[in-house]
Design an enzyme around this catalytic site. Structure first.
Site, PDB file in Angstrom:
ATOM      1  N   LYS B  79       0.849  -1.195   0.000  1.00 37.88           N
ATOM      2  CA  LYS B  79       0.000   0.000   0.000  1.00 37.88           C
ATOM      3  C   LYS B  79       0.884   1.244   0.000  1.00 37.88           C
ATOM      4  O   LYS B  79       1.923   1.274   0.682  1.00 37.88           O
ATOM      5  CB  LYS B  79      -0.887  -0.034   1.258  1.00 37.88           C
ATOM      6  N   SER B 154      -9.783   2.113   3.117  1.00 43.30           N
ATOM      7  CA  SER B 154      -8.877   2.823   2.251  1.00 43.30           C
ATOM      8  C   SER B 154      -7.937   1.930   1.434  1.00 43.30           C
ATOM      9  O   SER B 154      -7.383   2.386   0.440  1.00 43.30           O
ATOM     10  CB  SER B 154      -8.050   3.800   3.084  1.00 43.30           C
ATOM     11  N   SER B 178      -9.972  -0.380   7.205  1.00 42.09           N
ATOM     12  CA  SER B 178      -9.380  -0.149   5.884  1.00 42.09           C
ATOM     13  C   SER B 178      -8.741  -1.359   5.208  1.00 42.09           C
ATOM     14  O   SER B 178      -8.423  -1.291   4.024  1.00 42.09           O
ATOM     15  CB  SER B 178      -8.339   0.970   5.960  1.00 42.09           C
TER      16      SER B 178
END
Lengths: 96, 514
Positions: B79, B154, B178
């Site tokens: 990420k 997210s 997330s």
């Protein structure tokens, strides 16, 4: 509205943000809506409850008192938007 | 069978026996990224040459009998809020668009040492603030199951890249759901470990008391493989837990005997989509068949979790994001233009004799901070900074922040109570399946309310896993969540593995046009 436009403007200064007129209007109504929602917490009696700041509560984590290499200056300054040899450069702080 | 249909665990076995090379695997995934990233938008940045160079090195070492790390040449996606030295690390923000970290996150060091091939950086909501990845300032990520729907967030890119077979494993971060929510929206497994189980060193901070790094994969077994590498004590993170890491990989296929699963009424109240509820009831039936006992439990403060979270997380965010000042790194406004505008404003006020206006006029430095931040941060990030600044400001601290910290303890106590009675808590991940792109962008509160079932685990610091368990009539994935007591990752993985042995939801792939 639980927040006024003037309050939101004052908070924007504290937050070091600059909001234009349209953003101020939208922020005032959206923050009011969110603040109204979170105000439901006040219905709980928490007088005798210890606040919980962390998921796993640890206190006083010390590291050994010894010198270790850190980032060197060039690496630390490498992402600066503006630098002057050894320093970060900013607009004049004094004198106006 | 096509190479991309193998699980990471199977690929690793093939690598170990030498029937397949890391270069073949890496090239296959790079080809998938080249073919589909335009459509899906899971990745912000890939360096195929560097990935292949590392893959060749792993293959060479394996062929000559030298040491090869535990992930032995498997690609892993990262990420884009995790620092890799010298590699763009943007948090999907204009603020950090050109930022290249001077050091590696601990998990990056560990993955490199394990010979994972870092195949690219995945998209996210700006600074991990959001539940749909629509807040990315850099690109749109689409749900591979239906390109008109959000992938969740997210860690939207981290989940989408697994389901779209652009990487066999990926690393995300979870502050309020997330990892688990996009895993549910995309039909993959995602785990938020116990707070402190994985070092946060090098994770760009959002809300430090809630942030935790974790794995996304197709199966619990694969998630165990990745967690095994990234978990562990780290002196660079003072909140890291100094406890031994259990052998997740060896244990994952061991069924749990006399498993006690708790169901909370609060998880099945109004607002839960009927199709999701039906899927969850099927999950419960399967666990019963596997010998688990089901017990009712109560989480009476669960309904306050979203309110508590949306005080604490923005407060911490407003403090953490104060570092983006246009001085040390990141975006700075055009200072010359800014000064000219400031001079113009001053002259105007002087001409009008407006003394109050002059007193309130920003200094050059304050104007530079304000303008740099306002130009480079997106609306959701600004909203949370404003909310946090307000809640921490004089006169409001006790009513909001301190109050929320107290309710946080009540939420934690509910779980402590529940785990005296049961081993794990089973419930939904999300109230609905993935929604259409654009559906909630203008209504932040309704977006926040979607985090109802996930934020409690972050507030309580406990581990939780999301596992695919069905699809809606329109073909969108559904997931269920298991939550466990602190450091129960091992049980969560084993319970998820038991379920996946009985079901095949994790084996389906969305169809993407070639």
């Amino acid at each position: 509205m639980s927040l006024t436009r003037a309050q939101v403007q004052q908070v924007s200064l504290l937050a070091r943000l600059q909001l234009d007129d349209q953003e101020l209007d939208r922020m005032t109504s959206q923050l009011s809506q969110i603040v109204d929602y979170v105000e439901q917490l006040s219905e709980l009696d928490t007088d005798d409850v210890e606040p919980m700041a962390h998921g796993v509560e640890q206190h006083n984590v010390f590291s050994d008192d010894e010198c270790r290499p850190g980032l060197d200056r060039d690496a630390a300054l490498g992402n600066a938007p503006k630098r002057d040899d050894e320093c970060y450069r900013v607009p004049a702080v004094l004198g106006d | 069978m096509n190479l991309i249909d193998w699980t990471a665990t199977d690929l690793l076995a093939q690598l170990d026996t030498g029937t397949i090379s890391s270069v073949e695997i890496t090239q296959t995934y790079l080809d998938r990224i080249a073919a589909h990233n335009e459509q899906v938008g899971a990745f912000l940045h890939n360096d195929g040459d560097e990935a292949l160079r590392h893959a060749r090195d792993v293959d060479r070492r394996r062929a000559t009998g030298q040491r090869v790390g535990q992930l032995g040449g498997l690609p892993v996606a990262i990420k884009d809020n995790l620092c890799i030295e010298g590699v763009p690390t943007t948090c999907a923000s204009r603020m950090l668009e050109t930022f290249r970290p001077p050091y590696n996150a601990t998990i990056v060091q560990k993955l490199r040492a394990a010979d994972a091939i870092l195949i690219g950086k995945t998209n996210l909501d700006e600074f991990a603030m959001g539940s749909s990845t629509e807040n990315s300032a850099l690109r749109m990520t689409r749900n591979p199951w239906d390109l008109e729907h959000v992938p969740g967030g997210s860690s939207g890119g981290a989940a989408a890249c697994i389901t779209a077979a652009m990487a066999p494993l990926s690393v995300g971060s979870d502050t309020g759901g997330s990892i688990r929510q996009p895993a549910a929206f995309c039909g993959v497994v995602g785990m938020k470990p116990t707070y402190g189980r994985v070092s946060r060193y090098g994770l760009i901070a959002f809300a430090s008391s809630l942030d935790q790094i974790g794995p996304l994969a197709r199966t619990a077994e694969d998630a165990a493989l990745l967690l095994q590498i990234i978990a562990g004590y780290d002196t660079s993170d003072s909140t890291s837990v100094n406890k031994e890491v259990p052998p997740y990989v060896n244990n994952v296929s061991q069924p749990l005997h006399s498993l006690r699963i708790g169901l909370a009424d609060e998880h099945f109240a109004d607002g839960l989509d009927a199709e999701i509820e039906t899927s969850l009831r099927d999950v419960v039936r399967i666990y019963k068949r596997l010998g688990a006992t089901i017990e009712p439990i109560s989480l009476p403060h669960n309904k306050y979790a979203v309110a508590t979270y949306y005080v604490i997380a923005p407060c911490e965010a407003s403090s953490n994001l104060a570092r983006y000042d246009g001085v040390h790194y990141g975006y700075r406004t055009d200072v010359r233009r800014m000064q000219a505008e400031l001079d113009r404003q001053r002259n105007e006020l002087e001409a009008a004799g407006d003394d109050a206006g002059l007193r309130n006029l920003d200094s050059q430095l304050v104007r530079m901070y304000r303008q740099s931040r306002s130009e480079a941060l997106g609306p959701e990030v600004k909203r949370r900074i404003m909310l946090g600044t307000y809640a921490l400001s004089e006169g409001y601290y006790d009513a909001f922040y301190l109050k929320a910290l107290k309710v946080r303890r009540l939420i934690r106590r509910d779980y402590d109570q529940a785990f005296k009675q049961v081993d794990l808590v089973l419930g939904p991940v999300t109230p609905t399946a993935a929604y259409p792109i654009g559906d909630k962008v203008d209504d932040p509160l309704s977006m926040y309310l979607g985090d109802l079932y996930t934020v409690s685990a972050n507030l309580a610091g406990i581990p939780a896993i999301s596992v695919p368990c069905g699809r809606t009539r329109t073909g969108l994935p559904i997931g269920f969540q298991l939550q466990g007591p602190a450091l129960a990752e091992d049980s969560l993985l084993r319970a998820a593995y038991m379920y996946q042995q009985e079901t095949d939801w994790h084996q389906y792939r969305p169809h993407l046009n070639e």
